[in-house]
Scaffold this motif. Structure first.
Motif, PDB file in Angstrom:
ATOM      1  N   THR A  39       0.827  -1.207   0.000  1.00 44.33           N
ATOM      2  CA  THR A  39       0.000   0.000   0.000  1.00 44.33           C
ATOM      3  C   THR A  39       0.859   1.254   0.000  1.00 44.33           C
ATOM      4  OG1 THR A  39      -1.738  -1.206   1.169  1.00 44.33           O
ATOM      5  CG2 THR A  39      -1.845   1.200   1.224  1.00 44.33           C
ATOM      6  N   GLU A  42       2.256   1.874  -3.320  1.00 48.48           N
ATOM      7  CA  GLU A  42       1.261   2.486  -4.220  1.00 48.48           C
ATOM      8  C   GLU A  42       1.112   3.973  -3.942  1.00 48.48           C
ATOM      9  OE1 GLU A  42      -2.519   0.491  -4.375  1.00 48.48           O
ATOM     10  OE2 GLU A  42      -1.574  -1.449  -4.782  1.00 48.48           O
ATOM     11  N   SER A  45       4.005   5.852  -5.354  1.00 49.06           N
ATOM     12  CA  SER A  45       4.054   5.900  -6.819  1.00 49.06           C
ATOM     13  C   SER A  45       2.942   6.774  -7.399  1.00 49.06           C
ATOM     14  CB  SER A  45       3.960   4.482  -7.400  1.00 49.06           C
ATOM     15  OG  SER A  45       2.685   3.935  -7.154  1.00 49.06           O
ATOM     16  N   HIS A  46       2.054   7.276  -6.553  1.00 51.73           N
ATOM     17  CA  HIS A  46       0.956   8.123  -7.029  1.00 51.73           C
ATOM     18  C   HIS A  46       1.525   9.424  -7.597  1.00 51.73           C
ATOM     19  CE1 HIS A  46      -2.586  10.735  -6.913  1.00 51.73           C
ATOM     20  NE2 HIS A  46      -3.277   9.597  -6.995  1.00 51.73           N
TER      21      HIS A  46
END
Length: 165
Positions: A39, A42, A45-46
């Motif tokens: 998580t 993620e 990497s947003h």
């Protein structure tokens, strides 16, 4: 002298807060750590993320033993931005202190584990949003989604099978 003492105290507080959060991460079981790591990866990497984020603290955890090496995990936790820029690999807690001028990221995730590995089916559910934008409706929808998620092993339990003679 007072300014120097103030800087030392603030630096020590930041260091303790950062190490305390990482201690909390270290106390998580491997099943929870794997979900948090994916998580946070993620979040980092947003495209909108400008800082490097790290796990901050757990708020709620649930672990259901499905038998035969299967566990169903629900984890509600916060991630917090650090002073390190996005893309930092292996952040050093002393250099990547948590920022207190940015909102926390509130995450709710659920997934199926089989023998210590996150399974692709059913697809894991991840819902993360800035804490300041989180509503009670979102929290309820998140919990409902995880509660109603189709956790089917694809076949009946061994206890439900009939023996042929």
């Amino acid at each position: 002298m007072a300014v120097f003492l103030f800087i030392v105290l603030v630096s020590a507080g930041v260091l303790l807060a950062t190490s305390g959060a990482q201690d909390d991460f270290g106390k998580l079981s491997d099943d929870y750590k794997k979900g948090v790591e994916l998580t946070v990866q993620e979040i980092n990497s947003h495209p909108g993320a400008q800082s490097h984020f790290l796990f901050f603290k757990s708020l709620e955890k649930s672990d259901i033993d499905g038998g035969f090496g299967v566990n169903y995990i629900y984890h509600h936790f916060h991630a917090k931005p650090t002073r390190c820029p996005k893309g930092t690999s292996n952040p050093n807690p002393t250099k990547c202190a948590f920022r207190n001028d940015r909102p926390l990221i509130d995450c709710g995730i659920c997934y199926k584990m089989y023998k210590g590995e996150i399974q692709t089916e059913p697809k894991r559910y991840v819902h993360c949003i800035q804490k300041t934008k989180l509503t009670q409706g979102m929290v309820a929808a998140r919990k409902d989604h995880c509660r109603n998620m189709s956790y089917s092993n694809g076949s009946p339990s061994l206890l439900a099978s009939e023996r042929k003679q």
